[in-house]
Design a protein around this motif. Structure first.
Motif, PDB file in Angstrom:
ATOM      1  N   LYS A 238       0.983  -1.190   0.050  1.00  0.00           N
ATOM      2  CA  LYS A 238      -0.176   0.290  -0.204  1.00  0.00           C
ATOM      3  C   LYS A 238       0.925   1.141   0.308  1.00  0.00           C
ATOM      4  CE  LYS A 238      -3.623  -2.449   0.442  1.00  0.00           C
ATOM      5  NZ  LYS A 238      -4.464  -2.910  -0.770  1.00  0.00           N
ATOM      6  N   LEU A 239       0.543   2.057  -0.865  1.00  0.00           N
ATOM      7  CA  LEU A 239       1.640   3.853  -0.746  1.00  0.00           C
ATOM      8  C   LEU A 239      -0.137   4.798  -0.566  1.00  0.00           C
ATOM      9  CD1 LEU A 239       3.488   5.072  -1.605  1.00  0.00           C
ATOM     10  CD2 LEU A 239       2.244   5.273  -4.151  1.00  0.00           C
ATOM     11  N   PHE A 240       0.749   6.096   0.536  1.00  0.00           N
ATOM     12  CA  PHE A 240      -0.222   6.670   0.560  1.00  0.00           C
ATOM     13  C   PHE A 240       0.607   7.571   0.855  1.00  0.00           C
ATOM     14  CE2 PHE A 240      -2.140  10.266   2.815  1.00  0.00           C
ATOM     15  CZ  PHE A 240      -3.132   9.953   2.689  1.00  0.00           C
ATOM     16  N   MET A 241       0.766   9.053   0.132  1.00  0.00           N
ATOM     17  CA  MET A 241       1.607   9.862  -0.671  1.00  0.00           C
ATOM     18  C   MET A 241       0.979  11.763   0.513  1.00  0.00           C
ATOM     19  SD  MET A 241       3.867   9.078  -1.663  1.00  0.00           S
ATOM     20  CE  MET A 241       4.935  10.645  -1.776  1.00  0.00           C
ATOM     21  N   TYR A 242       0.972  12.619   1.598  1.00  0.00           N
ATOM     22  CA  TYR A 242       0.531  13.329   1.833  1.00  0.00           C
ATOM     23  C   TYR A 242       1.189  14.596   1.111  1.00  0.00           C
ATOM     24  CZ  TYR A 242      -0.652  11.066   6.650  1.00  0.00           C
ATOM     25  OH  TYR A 242      -1.329  10.400   7.739  1.00  0.00           O
ATOM     26  N   ILE A 243       0.175  15.739   1.262  1.00  0.00           N
ATOM     27  CA  ILE A 243       0.562  17.075   0.570  1.00  0.00           C
ATOM     28  C   ILE A 243       0.615  17.671   2.122  1.00  0.00           C
ATOM     29  CG2 ILE A 243       0.371  19.044  -0.711  1.00  0.00           C
ATOM     30  CD1 ILE A 243      -1.385  16.875  -2.309  1.00  0.00           C
ATOM     31  N   GLY A 244       2.001  18.455   2.020  1.00  0.00           N
ATOM     32  CA  GLY A 244       1.587  19.787   2.970  1.00  0.00           C
ATOM     33  C   GLY A 244       2.191  19.390   4.568  1.00  0.00           C
ATOM     34  N   TYR A 245       2.971  18.213   5.039  1.00  0.00           N
ATOM     35  CA  TYR A 245       3.529  18.210   6.297  1.00  0.00           C
ATOM     36  C   TYR A 245       4.337  18.270   6.217  1.00  0.00           C
ATOM     37  CZ  TYR A 245      -2.104  17.267   7.148  1.00  0.00           C
ATOM     38  OH  TYR A 245      -3.561  17.683   7.269  1.00  0.00           O
ATOM     39  N   GLY A 246       5.292  18.701   5.082  1.00  0.00           N
ATOM     40  CA  GLY A 246       6.501  18.325   5.479  1.00  0.00           C
ATOM     41  C   GLY A 246       7.429  16.676   6.024  1.00  0.00           C
ATOM     42  N   HIS A 247       8.725  16.742   6.164  1.00  0.00           N
ATOM     43  CA  HIS A 247       9.522  14.758   6.151  1.00  0.00           C
ATOM     44  C   HIS A 247       9.189  14.686   7.995  1.00  0.00           C
ATOM     45  CE1 HIS A 247      12.320  12.122   5.524  1.00  0.00           C
ATOM     46  NE2 HIS A 247      13.213  12.277   7.370  1.00  0.00           N
ATOM     47  N   ALA A 248       8.404  15.202   8.181  1.00  0.00           N
ATOM     48  CA  ALA A 248       7.926  14.684   9.782  1.00  0.00           C
ATOM     49  C   ALA A 248       6.564  14.853   9.560  1.00  0.00           C
ATOM     50  CB  ALA A 248       8.425  15.202  10.983  1.00  0.00           C
ATOM     51  N   ALA A 249       6.002  14.347   8.635  1.00  0.00           N
ATOM     52  CA  ALA A 249       4.928  13.930   8.546  1.00  0.00           C
ATOM     53  C   ALA A 249       4.026  12.669   9.700  1.00  0.00           C
ATOM     54  CB  ALA A 249       4.028  13.744   7.202  1.00  0.00           C
ATOM     55  N   PHE A 250       5.005  11.538   9.660  1.00  0.00           N
ATOM     56  CA  PHE A 250       4.570  10.900  11.097  1.00  0.00           C
ATOM     57  C   PHE A 250       4.429  11.884  11.910  1.00  0.00           C
ATOM     58  CE2 PHE A 250       9.396  11.191   9.716  1.00  0.00           C
ATOM     59  CZ  PHE A 250       9.819  11.294  10.689  1.00  0.00           C
ATOM     60  N   ASP A 251       5.077  13.085  12.300  1.00  0.00           N
ATOM     61  CA  ASP A 251       4.586  13.803  13.976  1.00  0.00           C
ATOM     62  C   ASP A 251       3.451  14.833  12.998  1.00  0.00           C
ATOM     63  OD1 ASP A 251       6.203  12.361  15.031  1.00  0.00           O
ATOM     64  OD2 ASP A 251       7.756  13.590  14.858  1.00  0.00           O
ATOM     65  N   THR A 252       3.468  14.981  12.313  1.00  0.00           N
ATOM     66  CA  THR A 252       2.491  15.896  11.769  1.00  0.00           C
ATOM     67  C   THR A 252       1.189  16.076  11.034  1.00  0.00           C
ATOM     68  OG1 THR A 252       3.470  16.818   9.616  1.00  0.00           O
ATOM     69  CG2 THR A 252       4.731  17.949  11.588  1.00  0.00           C
ATOM     70  N   ALA A 253       0.983  14.762  10.719  1.00  0.00           N
ATOM     71  CA  ALA A 253      -0.074  14.836  10.624  1.00  0.00           C
ATOM     72  C   ALA A 253      -1.301  14.018  11.186  1.00  0.00           C
ATOM     73  CB  ALA A 253      -0.150  13.804   9.059  1.00  0.00           C
ATOM     74  N   PRO A 254      -2.577  14.555  11.460  1.00  0.00           N
ATOM     75  CA  PRO A 254      -3.399  13.903  12.511  1.00  0.00           C
ATOM     76  C   PRO A 254      -3.549  12.963  12.244  1.00  0.00           C
ATOM     77  CG  PRO A 254      -4.215  15.045  10.803  1.00  0.00           C
ATOM     78  CD  PRO A 254      -3.242  16.083  10.573  1.00  0.00           C
ATOM     79  N   ASP A 255      -3.936  12.470  10.788  1.00  0.00           N
ATOM     80  CA  ASP A 255      -4.601  10.946  10.629  1.00  0.00           C
ATOM     81  C   ASP A 255      -3.085   9.962  10.949  1.00  0.00           C
ATOM     82  OD1 ASP A 255      -3.709  11.620   8.511  1.00  0.00           O
ATOM     83  OD2 ASP A 255      -5.548  11.005   7.466  1.00  0.00           O
ATOM     84  N   TYR A 256      -2.436  10.282  10.623  1.00  0.00           N
ATOM     85  CA  TYR A 256      -1.089   9.547  10.203  1.00  0.00           C
ATOM     86  C   TYR A 256      -0.965   8.405  11.251  1.00  0.00           C
ATOM     87  CZ  TYR A 256       4.186   8.593   8.684  1.00  0.00           C
ATOM     88  OH  TYR A 256       4.973   7.840   7.861  1.00  0.00           O
ATOM     89  N   ARG A 257      -1.066   8.127  12.457  1.00  0.00           N
ATOM     90  CA  ARG A 257      -0.690   7.207  13.238  1.00  0.00           C
ATOM     91  C   ARG A 257      -2.431   6.315  13.403  1.00  0.00           C
ATOM     92  NH1 ARG A 257       2.281  10.566  15.836  1.00  0.00           N
ATOM     93  NH2 ARG A 257      -0.217  11.799  16.163  1.00  0.00           N
ATOM     94  N   ASP A 258      -3.045   6.638  12.761  1.00  0.00           N
ATOM     95  CA  ASP A 258      -4.743   5.900  11.993  1.00  0.00           C
ATOM     96  C   ASP A 258      -4.262   5.129  11.335  1.00  0.00           C
ATOM     97  OD1 ASP A 258      -6.259   6.695  14.812  1.00  0.00           O
ATOM     98  OD2 ASP A 258      -6.550   8.801  13.354  1.00  0.00           O
ATOM     99  N   ARG A 259      -3.933   5.427  10.778  1.00  0.00           N
ATOM    100  CA  ARG A 259      -3.331   5.378   9.389  1.00  0.00           C
ATOM    101  C   ARG A 259      -2.789   4.007   9.360  1.00  0.00           C
ATOM    102  NH1 ARG A 259      -5.192   7.620   4.445  1.00  0.00           N
ATOM    103  NH2 ARG A 259      -5.796   9.274   4.419  1.00  0.00           N
ATOM    104  N   ILE A 260      -1.759   3.658  10.376  1.00  0.00           N
ATOM    105  CA  ILE A 260      -0.878   2.970  10.571  1.00  0.00           C
ATOM    106  C   ILE A 260      -1.444   1.808  10.944  1.00  0.00           C
ATOM    107  CG2 ILE A 260       0.914   1.367  12.186  1.00  0.00           C
ATOM    108  CD1 ILE A 260       2.563   4.857  11.748  1.00  0.00           C
TER     109      ILE A 260
END
Length: 266
Positions: A238-260
């Motif tokens: 599976k692949l997912f690409m973020y827009i606008g959250y920077g390299h550290a999207a794993f810290d900044t994207a609010p839904d990142y851990r939900d996706r994991i």
């Protein structure tokens, strides 16, 4: 309080902390940092609280005594040994940035150890253009300029609005950086330059989720897309690409851990 523990093998010791009571095991391998993530154990546990019912989560540091010339492959070997020393098997692994590089090597070299793999803002192949940011960080660390290093690191890892909001914090925390922290950082950052595991990606046997960011100023989005090009023939990739959250999207994207969590439970 989340307690930091130590796993001791014949050759090295490694700090880690764990939280959660789930029947399945999740290993988190953090990315490159100026100071050890062990100091943020409580924060990390709080951020991943939604995992606690399904997983027992283990967050590993790098080994305590880091030798000169310590490579990504050495880090993977030591992390795999630490995982096995704790009696864990068939773990899911989430690796962020440099942690993703380590995670890929583990998945390739120790396939029986890894049940599922999540890769965040990482690369299987560091090209010269991608190394420029790392080289600038290394130079600042070698010069002992912790203040400029923290500011540059944060500016290139986080999106502009977050960097601006927390720039004073980064300034303050840079005062806590020790000479040993900087020496450690130089060795770990240097290990990324020239890293190339792209020819082995098809050896990854487990279901894999890769998440990247189009505006990645550290490794750029092509790094994630190269991983996808090698693994998208697999129905369990599976692949997912973020827009606008920077390299550290794993810290900044609010839904990142939900996706994991959704991927790991699927």
């Amino acid at each position: 309080m989340t307690e930091v523990s130590k796993v001791v093998t014949q050759d090295f010791s490694m700090d880690y902390f764990k939280f959660g009571n789930g029947k399945r095991n999740l290993v988190i391998i953090p990315g490159l940092s100026i100071q050890s993530v062990m100091g943020a154990a409580n924060t990390v546990a709080a951020e991943y609280q939604m995992m606690e019912d399904d997983f027992t989560v283990y967050v590993f540091d790098r080994r305590s005594d880091i030798p000169e010339g310590y490579s990504i492959f050495d880090m993977a070997k030591d992390t795999a040994e630490a995982i096995k020393k704790l009696g864990l098997s068939k773990v899911s692994i989430f690796g962020a940035s440099q942690g993703g590089m380590i995670a890929m090597v583990i998945a390739i070299n120790y396939p029986d150890l890894v049940e599922k793999l999540v890769l965040g803002s990482t690369s299987s192949h560091i090209r010269p253009a991608q190394a420029k940011v790392l080289e600038s960080w290394i130079e600042l660390a070698k010069n002992g300029d912790a203040h400029s290093l923290y500011q540059k690191f944060a500016k290139e890892v986080y999106p502009p609005e977050i960097y601006s909001e927390y720039s004073d914090y980064f300034n303050d925390i840079s005062n806590t950086v020790s000479t040993k922290d900087l020496e450690r950082f130089v060795i770990l950052a240097s290990a990324i330059i020239g890293f190339d595991i792209s020819s082995g990606l098809k050896k990854i046997q487990c279901p894999t989720l890769a998440m990247g960011v189009f505006e990645d100023e550290v490794l750029d989005s092509d790094a994630t897309m190269e991983i996808a090009e090698n693994l998208d023939y697999r129905p369990d990739f599976k692949l997912f690409m973020y827009i606008g959250y920077g390299h550290a999207a794993f810290d900044t994207a609010p839904d990142y851990r939900d996706r994991i969590l959704t991927f790991l439970k699927g």
